[in-house]
Every structure is written in structure tokens, then in C-alpha cells.
Design a protein around this motif. Structure first.
Motif, PDB file in Angstrom:
ATOM      1  N   ASP A 171       0.823  -1.202   0.000  1.00  0.00           N
ATOM      2  CA  ASP A 171       0.000   0.000   0.000  1.00  0.00           C
ATOM      3  C   ASP A 171       0.862   1.259   0.000  1.00  0.00           C
ATOM      4  OD1 ASP A 171      -2.254   1.671   0.175  1.00  0.00           O
ATOM      5  OD2 ASP A 171      -2.138   1.674   2.363  1.00  0.00           O
ATOM      6  N   SER A 172       1.896   1.277   0.823  1.00  0.00           N
ATOM      7  CA  SER A 172       2.733   2.470   0.948  1.00  0.00           C
ATOM      8  C   SER A 172       3.658   2.668  -0.242  1.00  0.00           C
ATOM      9  CB  SER A 172       3.571   2.392   2.220  1.00  0.00           C
ATOM     10  OG  SER A 172       2.743   2.371   3.348  1.00  0.00           O
ATOM     11  N   TRP A 173       4.228   1.591  -0.765  1.00  0.00           N
ATOM     12  CA  TRP A 173       5.275   1.723  -1.765  1.00  0.00           C
ATOM     13  C   TRP A 173       4.778   1.578  -3.198  1.00  0.00           C
ATOM     14  CZ3 TRP A 173       8.890  -1.997   1.265  1.00  0.00           C
ATOM     15  CH2 TRP A 173       9.365  -1.342   2.392  1.00  0.00           C
ATOM     16  N   VAL A 174       3.619   0.968  -3.405  1.00  0.00           N
ATOM     17  CA  VAL A 174       3.133   0.750  -4.774  1.00  0.00           C
ATOM     18  C   VAL A 174       1.934   1.640  -5.078  1.00  0.00           C
ATOM     19  CG1 VAL A 174       2.170  -0.935  -6.379  1.00  0.00           C
ATOM     20  CG2 VAL A 174       4.001  -1.608  -4.820  1.00  0.00           C
ATOM     21  N   PHE A 175       0.901   1.563  -4.238  1.00  0.00           N
ATOM     22  CA  PHE A 175      -0.333   2.275  -4.552  1.00  0.00           C
ATOM     23  C   PHE A 175      -0.240   3.779  -4.306  1.00  0.00           C
ATOM     24  CE2 PHE A 175      -2.299  -2.011  -3.727  1.00  0.00           C
ATOM     25  CZ  PHE A 175      -2.504  -2.275  -5.062  1.00  0.00           C
ATOM     26  N   GLU A 176       0.480   4.212  -3.296  1.00  0.00           N
ATOM     27  CA  GLU A 176       0.632   5.650  -3.037  1.00  0.00           C
ATOM     28  C   GLU A 176       1.321   6.370  -4.192  1.00  0.00           C
ATOM     29  OE1 GLU A 176      -0.334   7.987  -0.777  1.00  0.00           O
ATOM     30  OE2 GLU A 176      -1.654   6.459   0.036  1.00  0.00           O
ATOM     31  N   PRO A 177       2.465   5.903  -4.661  1.00  0.00           N
ATOM     32  CA  PRO A 177       3.086   6.604  -5.801  1.00  0.00           C
ATOM     33  C   PRO A 177       2.216   6.593  -7.053  1.00  0.00           C
ATOM     34  CG  PRO A 177       4.696   5.202  -4.739  1.00  0.00           C
ATOM     35  CD  PRO A 177       3.363   4.886  -4.124  1.00  0.00           C
ATOM     36  N   GLN A 178       1.468   5.512  -7.281  1.00  0.00           N
ATOM     37  CA  GLN A 178       0.597   5.457  -8.456  1.00  0.00           C
ATOM     38  C   GLN A 178      -0.515   6.489  -8.365  1.00  0.00           C
ATOM     39  OE1 GLN A 178      -0.842   1.485  -8.921  1.00  0.00           O
ATOM     40  NE2 GLN A 178       0.984   0.788  -9.983  1.00  0.00           N
ATOM     41  N   SER A 179      -1.081   6.650  -7.183  1.00  0.00           N
ATOM     42  CA  SER A 179      -2.171   7.619  -7.040  1.00  0.00           C
ATOM     43  C   SER A 179      -1.643   9.043  -7.142  1.00  0.00           C
ATOM     44  CB  SER A 179      -2.917   7.408  -5.721  1.00  0.00           C
ATOM     45  OG  SER A 179      -2.080   7.711  -4.633  1.00  0.00           O
ATOM     46  N   GLN A 180      -0.397   9.289  -6.750  1.00  0.00           N
ATOM     47  CA  GLN A 180       0.179  10.624  -6.870  1.00  0.00           C
ATOM     48  C   GLN A 180       0.531  10.931  -8.313  1.00  0.00           C
ATOM     49  OE1 GLN A 180       3.426  10.708  -4.119  1.00  0.00           O
ATOM     50  NE2 GLN A 180       2.104  10.818  -2.330  1.00  0.00           N
ATOM     51  N   GLU A 181       0.986   9.943  -9.070  1.00  0.00           N
ATOM     52  CA  GLU A 181       1.330  10.156 -10.475  1.00  0.00           C
ATOM     53  C   GLU A 181       0.087  10.418 -11.312  1.00  0.00           C
ATOM     54  OE1 GLU A 181       3.475   6.764 -11.806  1.00  0.00           O
ATOM     55  OE2 GLU A 181       5.245   7.209 -10.588  1.00  0.00           O
ATOM     56  N   ASN A 182      -0.970   9.709 -11.058  1.00  0.00           N
ATOM     57  CA  ASN A 182      -2.198   9.859 -11.839  1.00  0.00           C
ATOM     58  C   ASN A 182      -2.989  11.089 -11.429  1.00  0.00           C
ATOM     59  OD1 ASN A 182      -1.529   7.493 -13.110  1.00  0.00           O
ATOM     60  ND2 ASN A 182      -2.862   6.234 -11.850  1.00  0.00           N
ATOM     61  N   GLY A 183      -2.671  11.653 -10.292  1.00  0.00           N
ATOM     62  CA  GLY A 183      -3.420  12.808  -9.813  1.00  0.00           C
ATOM     63  C   GLY A 183      -4.754  12.443  -9.206  1.00  0.00           C
ATOM     64  N   SER A 184      -5.028  11.181  -9.093  1.00  0.00           N
ATOM     65  CA  SER A 184      -6.289  10.743  -8.501  1.00  0.00           C
ATOM     66  C   SER A 184      -6.008  10.139  -7.139  1.00  0.00           C
ATOM     67  CB  SER A 184      -6.978   9.706  -9.385  1.00  0.00           C
ATOM     68  OG  SER A 184      -6.183   8.545  -9.457  1.00  0.00           O
ATOM     69  N   ALA A 185      -6.816  10.532  -6.222  1.00  0.00           N
ATOM     70  CA  ALA A 185      -6.656  10.017  -4.861  1.00  0.00           C
ATOM     71  C   ALA A 185      -7.565   8.803  -4.709  1.00  0.00           C
ATOM     72  CB  ALA A 185      -6.993  11.085  -3.843  1.00  0.00           C
ATOM     73  N   ARG A 186      -7.085   7.661  -5.172  1.00  0.00           N
ATOM     74  CA  ARG A 186      -7.868   6.428  -5.039  1.00  0.00           C
ATOM     75  C   ARG A 186      -7.844   5.994  -3.586  1.00  0.00           C
ATOM     76  NH1 ARG A 186      -5.710   2.153  -9.163  1.00  0.00           N
ATOM     77  NH2 ARG A 186      -3.797   3.353  -9.016  1.00  0.00           N
ATOM     78  N   HIS A 187      -9.010   5.734  -3.076  1.00  0.00           N
ATOM     79  CA  HIS A 187      -9.109   5.276  -1.697  1.00  0.00           C
ATOM     80  C   HIS A 187      -9.232   3.763  -1.710  1.00  0.00           C
ATOM     81  CE1 HIS A 187      -9.407   9.257  -0.088  1.00  0.00           C
ATOM     82  NE2 HIS A 187     -10.321   9.539  -0.993  1.00  0.00           N
ATOM     83  N   ILE A 188      -8.224   3.119  -1.267  1.00  0.00           N
ATOM     84  CA  ILE A 188      -8.247   1.663  -1.174  1.00  0.00           C
ATOM     85  C   ILE A 188      -8.541   1.347   0.283  1.00  0.00           C
ATOM     86  CG2 ILE A 188      -6.954  -0.425  -1.612  1.00  0.00           C
ATOM     87  CD1 ILE A 188      -5.243   1.288  -3.535  1.00  0.00           C
ATOM     88  N   SER A 189      -9.827   1.363   0.594  1.00  0.00           N
ATOM     89  CA  SER A 189     -10.248   1.277   1.986  1.00  0.00           C
ATOM     90  C   SER A 189      -9.873  -0.053   2.620  1.00  0.00           C
ATOM     91  CB  SER A 189     -11.746   1.519   2.107  1.00  0.00           C
ATOM     92  OG  SER A 189     -12.447   0.549   1.376  1.00  0.00           O
TER      93      SER A 189
END
Length: 111
Positions: free
Chosen positions: A33-51
Motif C-alpha cells: 500500500d505504501s510503496w506501490v499504490f501511493e506513488p501510483q495515485s500521486q502520479e495519476n493525480g487521482s486520490a484512489r481510496h483503497i479502503s
């Protein structure tokens, strides 16, 4: 770091306990979650909430609570919390009785 240290110390015997497997899964999912999904959501500009992953991250607190439960130094605190939890029913009835007495007193004083 803790998971790697435990794996080095215990080897594959670490996974014989169900709680250790749960801890390892929580650590792996948190790292993903910290190392893969966070950078992807920052690059795309979308704040995906993976609850689901956020909830799993909160499960790490179970590890801390498990340590507190085991430690002998927290025995008086555990006794106090148990006493408060067991007295909630009596406290609720006491508050109900005080409320009824207060309403009766208000009705008497209003007349």
C-alpha cells in the motif's frame, strides 16, 4: 524491519503460528500500500481510496494491543478496565434512577 528480523531469527518456523501469519500479511499489505499504490495515485493525480488496505493497516494496532495484554506491568490497568466494563449496566440504571428522581422533583417544585 521487524518481519525480516523475525524471519532471520526463526526461519520458516515463524509461519507455524496463525498470529504470526496474520502479522506477516499485515506487514506485506501495508508495504504494498505504501510503496506501490501511493506513488501510483500521486502520479495519476487521482486520490484512489483503497479502503480495504487502509483497514488492514489499522489491524497493525492489534499487535500493540496484544503486547499490552501480555505485559504483567499492565495488570492493574486491565483490572480497572474490566471493572469499569462490568459496572456499565449498574451505572446506566443509576443514571436512569437519578433522572426519574429529578423529573419527580421538577414536577413537585413546579406545582
Amino acid at each position: 524491519v521487524e518481519l525480516v528480523a523475525r524471519l532471520l531469527a526463526f526461519g520458516w518456523n515463524y509461519f507455524k503460528s496463525a498470529m504470526n501469519c496474520l502479522d506477516a500479511c499485515i506487514v506485506v499489505v501495508s508495504c504494498v500500500d505504501s510503496w506501490v499504490f501511493e506513488p501510483q495515485s500521486q502520479e495519476n493525480g487521482s486520490a484512489r481510496h483503497i479502503s480495504l488496505l487502509r483497514i488492514v493497516r489499522l489491524m497493525r494496532l492489534m499487535k500493540v494491543l496484544r503486547i499490552v495484554r501480555v505485559m504483567k506491568a499492565f495488570k492493574p490497568l486491565r483490572v480497572l478496565v474490566t471493572a469499569v466494563a462490568n459496572s456499565i449496566g449498574a451505572l446506566l440504571w443509576s443514571m436512569t434512577l437519578l433522572f426519574v428522581l429529578q423529573v419527580i422533583g421538577a414536577v413537585i417544585l413546579a406545582q
